[in-house]
Design an enzyme around this catalytic site. Structure first.
Site, PDB file in Angstrom:
ATOM      1  N   ASP A 286      -4.418  -1.292   9.653  1.00 24.49           N
ATOM      2  CA  ASP A 286      -3.415  -1.839   8.557  1.00 24.49           C
ATOM      3  C   ASP A 286      -3.689  -1.108   7.045  1.00 24.49           C
ATOM      4  OD1 ASP A 286      -1.723  -3.715   7.162  1.00 24.49           O
ATOM      5  OD2 ASP A 286      -2.072  -4.950   8.758  1.00 24.49           O
ATOM      6  N   HIS A 320      -1.554   1.452   7.388  1.00 30.62           N
ATOM      7  CA  HIS A 320      -0.205   1.332   7.057  1.00 30.62           C
ATOM      8  C   HIS A 320      -0.067   1.834   5.648  1.00 30.62           C
ATOM      9  CE1 HIS A 320       0.781  -0.680  10.531  1.00 30.62           C
ATOM     10  NE2 HIS A 320       0.644  -1.809  10.199  1.00 30.62           N
TER      11      HIS A 320
END
Length: 544
Positions: A286, A320
């Site tokens: 992430d 991300h």
């Protein structure tokens, strides 16, 4: 057309709002110091056979060390299996080269506790390693801490190859009704089937215990923290999570998670003050380096911003976002300095995200010296309409937003303002710069200077105010280099773009206005400007 004097006045006024600053302006980060007295965990019965659960021996060593006035707890070379470890004040947990502190995959040894989850109070499993209300603590050395994340996390089918998916399903666990997400246990799937309720009896949480994944390192209300040299990997959820902490130093730390790890952030500094992140490496599932300050009403009520943080000389591989603020930033963020960082293969490079309901103000953010390659989404992103999903759509998913209607201003309206971003290069991205505010609250006071951005799309600017690009190269393959919608007081000074572009700028929206294109050779575009019927005819002024 405006006069030359008028242009000069406007430019000077814009420049005055972007005052330079330096990390030297921040308070000095206090670093912990320790006595040299050392207790090896092997002396208290710990066995490095990968079978013996050494939880009691490790925690006993930490207890003895703190009671003796502090010092070093040594994890020697070897494979040490353990349950949750609790840190104590004045203790340096030192992992020798070749030491692997392997947290057990037996979920039952992690008790349910009162903690937080994504910026709000929650019941979760105790973190593999944690501390509350401590002073003068450290985790150092050249060893590795492994959080056994595979025992906790769900996995989406779309993020694995066909063979990987078949192997995972054959290993056990259960699938959801759509057969597109794997869960390690039926209890984990049960917890994911509907939103977890707050304020329930403990029996409710015990029924979904396997779903309540812990963050790997959880430090709450601690002062003078040092993380140095070690590797944290394979976390159940977020990897490193200091909350309400002061004087935090990370040097030469590595955080690693599988790229498909749900909520597998690298570092989340939440409502912290005075910090340094230096020469660290992140390769996670992430966001890589992330700044937060609580979520929605609870975050605003806490009202503690993350402030006075320096991030430098660091690398982010898969993530991300490379450097990220939000989306849980309801307590505010201010006085951040990011320099000399490299992002390679992240979904987004510089990622600033929020949403209605958050509230909070993010301001005084300074970025200088960012190099990026192979960015799947945006190189630079300001997004006030964060949709809480992966920044790059999976196959079959849409990334299009619904029509955004204005809403009344309130304490829940977030704000992004006063950013300076300089000296950025990006080789390969979907979009160079995307700025997307809300109709009721524009993204404001942004300076992007000295950038070379190679991407498919160039600048997309929606609901923004007082945006200045200076000496920016937008080397795009799209037919339109810049798109401006419902944005005002935009200065585009010395813009370079791909030769023979079809259209340099498209302007739309009735609220667009005072857009200035300066010192830019427009002859390389087949057409300079195209204005929608909704936009004022005089929205753009040009001057060489």
């Amino acid at each position: 057309m405006k006069t030359a004097t008028g242009f000069a006045t406007l430019c000077l006024a814009a420049i005055a709002q972007f005052v330079s600053a330096s990390p030297a302006d921040l308070p000095k980060v206090s670093v912990p110091t320790f006595r040299k007295d050392t207790i090896a965990i092997s002396k208290l019965g710990a066995v490095a056979d990968g079978l013996t659960l050494n939880t009691a021996a490790i925690n006993k060593a930490i207890d003895q060390c703190t009671k003796a006035g502090g010092g070093v707890v040594l994890v020697p070379r070897g494979l040490w299996l353990t349950g949750p470890v609790t840190l104590k004040s004045n203790v340096n947990l030192h992992l020798a080269k070749g030491a692997l502190l392997q947290f057990t995959n037996r979920r039952e040894v992690y008790p349910l506790i009162n903690t937080t989850w994504e910026g709000e109070e929650a019941i979760r499993n105790q973190a593999p390693i944690s501390g509350v209300g401590l002073e003068n603590i450290a985790i150092t050395g050249e060893g590795i801490l492994d959080g056994a994340g595979e025992a906790w996390r769900m996995v989406k089918k779309g993020k694995l190859t066909s063979d990987q998916w078949k192997k995972l399903v054959a290993s056990g666990g259960v699938l959801n009704d759509k057969q597109d997400t794997w869960y390690p246990t039926a209890q984990s799937l049960k917890g994911a089937s509907e939103p977890v309720k707050a304020g329930q009896p403990m029996t409710y949480y015990e029924g979904i215990k396997d779903f309540l994944r812990p963050n790997m390192l959880s430090l709450t209300r601690c002062k003078r923290i040092l993380l140095e040299g070690v590797t944290f990997q394979n976390s159940p959820a977020w990897c490193l999570h200091p909350l309400l902490c002061e004087d935090i130093t990370l040097r030469r730390v590595t955080a690693k998670n599988p790229w498909y790890a749900q909520n597998g952030d690298g570092l989340d500094l939440e409502s912290c003050r005075n910090g340094l992140v230096d020469d660290c490496t992140f390769d996670v599932g992430d966001d890589g380096i992330c700044i937060k300050s609580g979520r929605d009403e609870q975050g605003r009520k806490r009202g503690v911003p993350t402030e006075n943080i320096t991030v430098r000389n660091s690398r982010v591989y898969h993530a991300h976002g490379g450097f990220v603020i939000g989306s849980e930033m309801s307590g505010g963020v201010k006085n951040l300095y990011v320099s000399n960082c490299t992002f390679m293969g992240t979904d987004v490079g510089l990622r600033f995200k929020t949403a209605r309901g958050r509230g909070g103000v993010v301001e005084n953010i300074f970025v200088d010296g960012i190099d990026m390659t192979d960015i799947a989404g945006e190189a630079i992103l300001f997004d006030m309409y964060y949709a809480a999903k992966d920044p790059v759509p999976q196959q079959g998913e849409s990334n299009e937003l619904p029509v955004i209607q204005p809403q009344p201003l309130s304490e829940a309206t977030p704000q992004f303002r006063s950013f300076q971003i300089r000296n950025v290069t990006c080789k390969g991205a979907e979009t160079a710069i995307l700025i997307r505010g809300l109709p009721e609250m524009a993204v404001k006071d942004i300076l992007i200077e000295n950038a070379v951005l190679q991407s498919r799309k160039g600048l997309v600017c929606i609901e923004a105010e007082n945006i200045r690009l200076k000496n920016v190269s937008l080397l795009t393959t799209n037919k339109t280099v810049m798109q401006v919608q419902n944005s005002r007081d935009i200065t585009l000074d010395t813009i370079h773009f791909t030769d023979k572009a079809d259209l340099l700028m498209h302007i739309a929206g009735e609220r667009s206005g005072n857009i200035r294109l300066l010192n830019t050779d427009t002859t390389h575009a087949k057409k300079t400007v195209e204005t929608d019927a909704s936009a004022p005819a005089n929205a753009l002024t040009m001057k060489k």
